[in-house]
Design a protein around this motif. Structure first.
Motif, PDB file in Angstrom:
ATOM      1  N   UNK A 105       2.147  27.315  26.811  1.00 47.93           N
ATOM      2  CA  UNK A 105       3.393  27.849  27.290  1.00 47.93           C
ATOM      3  C   UNK A 105       4.450  27.036  26.387  1.00 47.93           C
ATOM      4  N   UNK A 106       5.695  27.683  26.359  1.00 46.68           N
ATOM      5  CA  UNK A 106       6.631  26.861  25.545  1.00 46.68           C
ATOM      6  C   UNK A 106       7.982  27.376  26.317  1.00 46.68           C
ATOM      7  N   UNK A 107       8.696  26.157  26.527  1.00 48.53           N
ATOM      8  CA  UNK A 107      10.078  26.321  27.077  1.00 48.53           C
ATOM      9  C   UNK A 107      11.279  26.150  25.890  1.00 48.53           C
ATOM     10  N   UNK A 108      12.285  26.624  26.343  1.00 45.24           N
ATOM     11  CA  UNK A 108      13.427  26.730  25.597  1.00 45.24           C
ATOM     12  C   UNK A 108      14.820  27.034  26.449  1.00 45.24           C
ATOM     13  N   UNK A 109      16.000  26.723  25.916  1.00 41.33           N
ATOM     14  CA  UNK A 109      17.061  26.828  26.747  1.00 41.33           C
ATOM     15  C   UNK A 109      17.314  28.484  27.030  1.00 41.33           C
ATOM     16  N   UNK A 110      16.655  29.165  25.947  1.00 37.55           N
ATOM     17  CA  UNK A 110      16.972  30.595  26.329  1.00 37.55           C
ATOM     18  C   UNK A 110      18.094  31.263  25.530  1.00 37.55           C
ATOM     19  N   UNK A 111      18.985  30.442  24.766  1.00 40.34           N
ATOM     20  CA  UNK A 111      19.838  31.000  24.236  1.00 40.34           C
ATOM     21  C   UNK A 111      19.616  31.687  22.863  1.00 40.34           C
ATOM     22  N   UNK A 112      18.884  30.948  22.052  1.00 47.83           N
ATOM     23  CA  UNK A 112      18.179  31.492  20.936  1.00 47.83           C
ATOM     24  C   UNK A 112      16.885  31.426  20.705  1.00 47.83           C
ATOM     25  N   UNK A 113      16.029  30.703  21.488  1.00 49.23           N
ATOM     26  CA  UNK A 113      14.843  30.250  21.359  1.00 49.23           C
ATOM     27  C   UNK A 113      14.323  29.776  19.873  1.00 49.23           C
ATOM     28  N   UNK A 114      15.065  29.067  19.261  1.00 50.06           N
ATOM     29  CA  UNK A 114      14.904  28.517  18.244  1.00 50.06           C
ATOM     30  C   UNK A 114      14.049  27.383  18.135  1.00 50.06           C
ATOM     31  N   UNK A 115      14.317  26.417  18.892  1.00 53.07           N
ATOM     32  CA  UNK A 115      13.174  25.187  19.035  1.00 53.07           C
ATOM     33  C   UNK A 115      12.335  25.420  20.332  1.00 53.07           C
ATOM     34  N   UNK A 116      11.062  25.677  20.157  1.00 54.60           N
ATOM     35  CA  UNK A 116      10.338  25.601  21.176  1.00 54.60           C
ATOM     36  C   UNK A 116       9.416  24.480  21.601  1.00 54.60           C
ATOM     37  N   UNK A 117       9.490  24.108  22.893  1.00 54.04           N
ATOM     38  CA  UNK A 117       8.674  22.953  23.227  1.00 54.04           C
ATOM     39  C   UNK A 117       7.586  23.192  24.050  1.00 54.04           C
ATOM     40  N   UNK A 118       6.250  23.088  23.287  1.00 53.04           N
ATOM     41  CA  UNK A 118       5.065  23.559  24.070  1.00 53.04           C
ATOM     42  C   UNK A 118       4.503  22.592  25.105  1.00 53.04           C
ATOM     43  N   UNK A 119       3.560  23.010  25.786  1.00 58.75           N
ATOM     44  CA  UNK A 119       2.733  22.247  26.661  1.00 58.75           C
ATOM     45  C   UNK A 119       1.489  21.747  25.841  1.00 58.75           C
ATOM     46  N   UNK A 120       0.627  21.093  26.798  1.00 64.28           N
ATOM     47  CA  UNK A 120      -0.695  20.964  25.970  1.00 64.28           C
ATOM     48  C   UNK A 120      -1.566  22.138  26.344  1.00 64.28           C
ATOM     49  N   UNK A 121      -1.319  22.890  26.970  1.00 63.84           N
ATOM     50  CA  UNK A 121      -2.219  24.259  27.039  1.00 63.84           C
ATOM     51  C   UNK A 121      -3.429  24.019  28.324  1.00 63.84           C
ATOM     52  N   UNK A 122      -3.822  25.258  28.606  1.00 65.52           N
ATOM     53  CA  UNK A 122      -4.727  25.618  29.514  1.00 65.52           C
ATOM     54  C   UNK A 122      -6.009  25.989  28.922  1.00 65.52           C
ATOM     55  N   UNK A 123      -7.033  25.402  28.604  1.00 63.77           N
ATOM     56  CA  UNK A 123      -8.361  26.040  28.011  1.00 63.77           C
ATOM     57  C   UNK A 123      -9.161  26.708  28.859  1.00 63.77           C
ATOM     58  N   UNK A 124      -9.282  28.016  28.559  1.00 65.81           N
ATOM     59  CA  UNK A 124      -9.837  28.877  29.745  1.00 65.81           C
ATOM     60  C   UNK A 124     -11.187  29.079  28.949  1.00 65.81           C
ATOM     61  N   UNK A 125     -12.194  29.001  29.741  1.00 67.89           N
ATOM     62  CA  UNK A 125     -13.507  29.630  29.124  1.00 67.89           C
ATOM     63  C   UNK A 125     -14.227  30.590  30.312  1.00 67.89           C
TER      64      UNK A 125
END
Lengths: 112, 113
Positions: free
Chosen positions: B91-111
């Motif tokens: 998942x990635x979060x952003x202010x929501x205004x333009x979504x130019x700079x995304x900040x990602x989490x480390x993720x969930x590895x699903x098997x």
């Protein structure tokens, strides 16, 4: 929609060499081009970006160039170090969109 | 400032089960996007939520769904799991205004077994 092609998929260099990763995009309306670095076990992290009104941008050992006419942009890493080893993603974002289109990634391996 | 937090980090499920993944964005960020990452397909966009509303959607089947709460935390759900759903979900979060700079989490590895 936008399509972003990224090459090469794998790049192996010796420490101290330069590395270049190239991307092309299809939508002439795209005006923002970020690069992300993903280290093992982590999410992608923004390392540099460029807007369509700029031809080149540098930040220490990394630089990005943009050729709007040819619709391609490149990431340049000079004096590579083992800690540069990671997967690099380019992306393109159109001014009318909230969702960037990503390239498929380049796995950079820097050998000590 | 705390980064994007995703839980759990790892999940093992069997075919046919359903799963819920969680994402807490950076404080003040109102947009949360979800991506599926697989070795062959790179980063595939699932959907984006902004102020509790789905603002954009990728080309995934209806088995993939999500929601966003008033505090901007987001969850995604996958029902009737298939083997091909095995992936890293980011998942990635952003202010929501333009979504130019995304900040990602480390993720969930699903098997999915």
């Amino acid at each position: 929609g936008e399509n972003v092609e990224q090459h090469p998929s794998t790049l192996s260099v010796q420490e101290g060499d330069s590395a270049v990763i190239k991307c092309t995009y299809s939508d002439s309306a795209s005006n923002y081009f970020p690069w992300y670095k993903q280290e093992l076990g982590k999410g992608p992290q923004l390392i540099i970006d460029i807007r369509s009104n700029v031809g080149e941008k540098k930040d220490q050992r990394i630089a990005v160039t943009l050729n709007k006419t040819a619709k391609h942009f490149s990431l340049h890493i000079t004096e590579t170090q083992p800690e540069d080893s990671a997967v690099y993603f380019c992306a393109a974002l159109s001014g009318g969109s909230y969702i960037p289109t990503f390239g498929r990634g380049t796995s950079l391996i820097v050998h000590p | 400032k705390a980064g994007v937090t995703q839980t759990p980090r790892y999940l093992i499920k069997t075919r046919g089960q359903q799963v819920t993944l969680s994402c807490s964005p950076i404080s003040g960020h109102r947009s949360v996007s979800w991506y599926q990452q697989t070795p062959g397909q790179g980063l595939q966009f699932l959907f984006e939520y902004f102020s509790e509303t789905q603002r954009n959607k990728g080309n995934f089947p209806g088995r993939f769904s999500g929601r966003q709460f008033s505090n901007s935390r987001s969850e995604m759900n996958v029902s009737t799991l298939e083997l091909g759903d095995s992936a890293l979900y980011l998942c990635a979060s952003n202010t929501g205004q333009k979504n130019e700079k995304l900040f990602f989490g480390s993720g969930t590895q699903l098997s999915v077994l």
